[in-house]
Design a protein around this motif. Structure first.
Motif, short mmCIF file in Angstrom:
data_model
loop_
_atom_site.label_atom_id
_atom_site.label_comp_id
_atom_site.label_asym_id
_atom_site.label_seq_id
_atom_site.Cartn_x
_atom_site.Cartn_y
_atom_site.Cartn_z
N ARG A 1 47.80 42.93 37.68
CA ARG A 1 49.12 42.65 37.08
C ARG A 1 48.96 42.31 35.59
O ARG A 1 49.82 42.64 34.78
N ILE A 2 47.86 41.64 35.24
CA ILE A 2 47.62 41.33 33.83
C ILE A 2 47.37 42.61 33.04
O ILE A 2 47.93 42.82 31.96
N ILE A 3 46.55 43.50 33.62
CA ILE A 3 46.25 44.75 32.93
C ILE A 3 47.50 45.61 32.79
O ILE A 3 47.72 46.25 31.75
N ALA A 4 48.36 45.58 33.81
CA ALA A 4 49.62 46.33 33.72
C ALA A 4 50.47 45.82 32.55
O ALA A 4 51.11 46.61 31.84
N ARG A 5 50.48 44.50 32.30
CA ARG A 5 51.23 43.94 31.17
C ARG A 5 50.59 44.35 29.86
O ARG A 5 51.28 44.65 28.89
N LEU A 6 49.25 44.36 29.80
CA LEU A 6 48.56 44.78 28.57
C LEU A 6 48.85 46.25 28.28
O LEU A 6 49.11 46.63 27.14
N ASP A 7 48.84 47.07 29.34
CA ASP A 7 49.13 48.50 29.17
C ASP A 7 50.56 48.73 28.71
O ASP A 7 50.87 49.70 28.04
N ALA A 8 51.45 47.79 29.09
CA ALA A 8 52.85 47.91 28.71
C ALA A 8 53.07 47.40 27.29
O ALA A 8 54.20 47.37 26.80
N GLY A 9 52.02 46.94 26.65
CA GLY A 9 52.13 46.62 25.23
C GLY A 9 52.12 45.15 24.87
O GLY A 9 52.31 44.80 23.72
N ALA A 10 51.89 44.26 25.85
CA ALA A 10 51.81 42.84 25.52
C ALA A 10 50.56 42.62 24.67
O ALA A 10 49.46 42.92 25.12
N PRO A 11 50.68 42.14 23.43
CA PRO A 11 49.50 42.03 22.56
C PRO A 11 49.02 40.59 22.37
O PRO A 11 49.11 40.05 21.28
N PRO A 12 48.49 39.95 23.39
CA PRO A 12 48.07 38.56 23.21
C PRO A 12 46.70 38.49 22.53
O PRO A 12 45.98 39.48 22.47
N ASP A 13 46.37 37.31 22.02
CA ASP A 13 45.06 37.12 21.43
C ASP A 13 44.11 36.58 22.49
O ASP A 13 44.14 35.40 22.82
N LEU A 14 43.28 37.46 23.04
CA LEU A 14 42.35 37.05 24.08
C LEU A 14 40.91 37.07 23.57
O LEU A 14 39.97 37.21 24.34
N ALA A 15 40.75 36.92 22.25
CA ALA A 15 39.42 37.02 21.66
C ALA A 15 38.47 35.94 22.18
O ALA A 15 37.26 36.15 22.22
N ALA A 16 39.02 34.80 22.59
CA ALA A 16 38.16 33.70 23.06
C ALA A 16 37.63 33.93 24.47
O ALA A 16 36.68 33.28 24.90
N LEU A 17 38.24 34.84 25.20
CA LEU A 17 37.93 35.00 26.63
C LEU A 17 36.55 35.63 26.83
O LEU A 17 36.38 36.83 26.68
N GLN A 18 35.56 34.81 27.15
CA GLN A 18 34.19 35.32 27.25
C GLN A 18 33.76 35.62 28.67
O GLN A 18 32.78 36.32 28.88
#
Lengths: 96, 499
Positions: free
Chosen positions: B244-261
């Motif tokens: 569901r998260i990837i579906a939101r990203l594919d739909a264009g949600a542009p969050p800053d997830l640079a910290a996610l290691q």
């Protein structure tokens, strides 16, 4: 010395929990540790005062005794006068 | 041993460090320990035999968990998604309980239980205000029940799995290095509090001193917003959540997830396509697949970040296939594959997964499931490859027995999933007067594709597997039924074929 037993130093603040036990006496700062801390502190042996670190595991050379330091102090741990060593941690990736 | 040791050590090492963030409120390890002590005093004064939580995630969960541990009373987080009738039966089994959460529903479902009922805010205020005058510590030697979790109970009444302090502490002390997290690190916890992963996430984060960021209930947009705002470095997800998260990203949600290691996942089958998509989308993130059960205090095997990248980059089919494995056993855990007579099987052969180790409770309120040598039969089917990587093959109870021949749903599902027009597939047992059971399959077509014909599906199975695997019944569905944790509900599919 059963797993789960807490031992307290009689010379400093150190407390350990027994992870793996054996029929031995553990010393801290040169003095035997006890399950109940006496009201007055004994003197620390300056030759055994390199300190304990919280969260570190201490083991004997044979690997029969393993202690987890749950409160740090100035004394260092030994069994029969032989210093215990910090067990090297094998890091695992976080899984939950 | 007592679980409260974990919080005591964090509070001893850094009382002022932030340990938990929930709904904008920040809790230091010192404040959490004070509240847990207050909760323990309140619980002890109530005389109740269980502490139960019927609520979404909040600070009340760790305060109740550690408060119950300090008071020496089992903590029982309940699934608030259960139907009234099922929940009422569980409330009766733990009465009289110290209950936190949905006070109206508890009062309605269990009016005669003699419970002590608290709304979330009331409980948290009580815990913070109440002084703990009881003698501290010295609860170490006893190895009582820390957590009681009701299993989902798909075939009979839910079983009450009992996790002792020693089981959970063995798991944490064996897998987590105390205080190993840097102060910037934050674990985004979005699994519900009644799931074993929700409990182990609290315990391991507190012991590693990684700040817990609690999402009260999972929603992909809320997850993305919180991950960016709190600069989350770690997260645990079930495959459905990741999808569901990837579906939101594919739909264009542009969050800053640079910290996610690091992203850990588990709790259900991860579709190969989804993990490959995730690896491509998060090239700098380490993925860990964790396999575990309620009865094993969470993780017993894991596929780490290097294993993921090595498998993803490999052209060797045997190594590439490890993306679909759950990795290797923890150093503190033993795993064996056994046949139906209980005899160990060699690598490559499918059987039931047995687990042994100090973290394995294998114990229910009603009985212990451990064999005399301490092995726990998981009822999960699987096999080990030559290098000890564990592959899951469904539940042992899901095996289809056709005319005395055992058929694993997984082998049929793997073949179906290889068809380009199929997005999801499940094979189940269908009652048969001739064979006892035969194979029924449910398939979901990929968006934009038509489902293959029944003849084509039967030919696909016949050409790749033996004729006994060819389905007698076929259903084309819009979606397969999953529960909220991403577990396939096979009983719902079986119902389609018995109507």
């Amino acid at each position: 010395m059963k797993a789960g037993t807490r031992l307290k130093s009689i010379v400093c603040d150190t407390e350990v929990m027994v992870i793996r036990g054996a029929d031995v006496v553990v010393e801290c700062g040169g003095a035997p540790m006890a399950e109940i801390r006496p009201p007055a502190r004994e003197a620390i042996d300056p030759a055994r005062a390199s300190g304990t670190l919280i969260g570190k595991r201490y083991v004997d050379a044979a690997g029969t005794v393993e202690l987890l330091c749950v409160k740090p102090g100035q004394g260092s741990l030994s069994i029969g006068g032989v210093a215990l060593q910090v067990k090297e941690a094998k890091p695992l990736p976080a899984s939950d | 041993m007592n679980l409260s040791l974990l919080l005591q050590m964090a509070a001893e090492a850094a009382p002022e460090r932030i340990g938990l963030v929930c709904d904008g409120r920040r809790w230091t390890y010192g404040a959490l320990l004070t509240a847990a002590r207050g909760a323990a005093a309140s619980i002890a004064a109530s005389g109740c035999g269980h502490v139960a939580l019927l609520d979404e995630s909040s600070e009340a969960a760790p305060i109740a968990l550690f408060g119950a541990a300090l008071a020496g009373v089992p903590y029982v987080p309940l699934n608030y998604r259960l139907a009234d009738l099922d929940l009422a039966a569980l409330l009766e089994r733990i009465a009289p309980a110290y209950l936190i959460g949905d006070a109206d529903r508890i009062g309605r479902l269990s009016p005669e239980g003699g419970h002590r009922i608290w709304r979330r805010e009331e409980f948290v205020s009580e815990a913070q205000a109440r002084p703990d005058t009881r003698a501290a510590e010295d609860t170490d030697a006893a190895d009582g029940i820390a957590v009681q979790l009701f299993t989902s109970g798909t075939t009979a009444a839910p079983k009450a799995a009992l996790l002792r302090h020693g089981n959970l502490l063995s798991y944490i002390l064996g897998t987590v290095e105390f205080g190993s997290a840097e102060e910037r690190e934050a674990a985004l916890v979005s699994v519900p509090p009644y799931h074993i992963a929700g409990i182990s996430a609290l315990l391991s984060s507190i012991y590693s001193m990684r700040r817990i960021v609690l999402l009260t209930a999972f929603d992909p947009d809320a997850w993305l917003t919180l991950a960016a705002a709190e600069r989350a470095t770690h997260a645990f997800l079930v495959p459905t959540m990741l999808g569901r998260i990837i579906a939101r990203l594919d739909a264009g949600a542009p969050p800053d997830l640079a910290a996610l290691q690091a992203i850990a996942y588990g709790g259900g089958r991860m579709p190969a396509e989804l993990i490959e998509r995730a690896l491509a989308l998060f090239p700098a993130t380490g993925f860990t697949n964790a396999y575990g059960l309620t009865e094993t205090s969470s993780t017993v095997a894991l596929l780490g970040p290097e294993d993921h990248r090595a498998a993803y980059a490999s052209a060797d089919p045997a190594i590439r296939a490890r993306l679909g494995s759950v990795g290797r056993p923890l150093p503190t855990v033993q795993i064996e594959i056994r046949d139906e007579e209980g005899k160990p099987l060699p690598a490559g052969e499918r059987g039931e997964i047995y687990v042994r180790g100090e973290q394995v409770c294998g114990e229910y309120r009603e009985r212990s499931a451990l064999d005399p040598q301490g092995w726990f039969p998981t009822r999960d089917a699987g096999w080990l490859d030559a290098e000890g990587f564990l592959f899951l093959a469904g539940r042992a109870d899901d095996v289809i027995v056709r005319g005395g021949e055992n058929i694993s749903p997984g082998e049929i599902e793997d073949v179906l999933m290889s068809h380009p027009a199929i997005a999801d597939a499940a094979a189940v047992a269908v009652p048969s007067t001739e064979w006892g059971e035969t194979v029924g399959i449910a398939v979901v077509a990929r968006p934009g594709s038509a489902a293959p014909s029944e003849d084509e599906l039967r030919a696909l199975i016949r050409n790749r597997l033996r004729s006994s695997r060819v389905p007698e019944r076929i259903a084309v569905l819009d979606a397969l039924p999953y529960n909220e944790m991403g577990k396939l509900l096979r009983r719902e599919i079986r119902k389609i074929f018995t109507r």
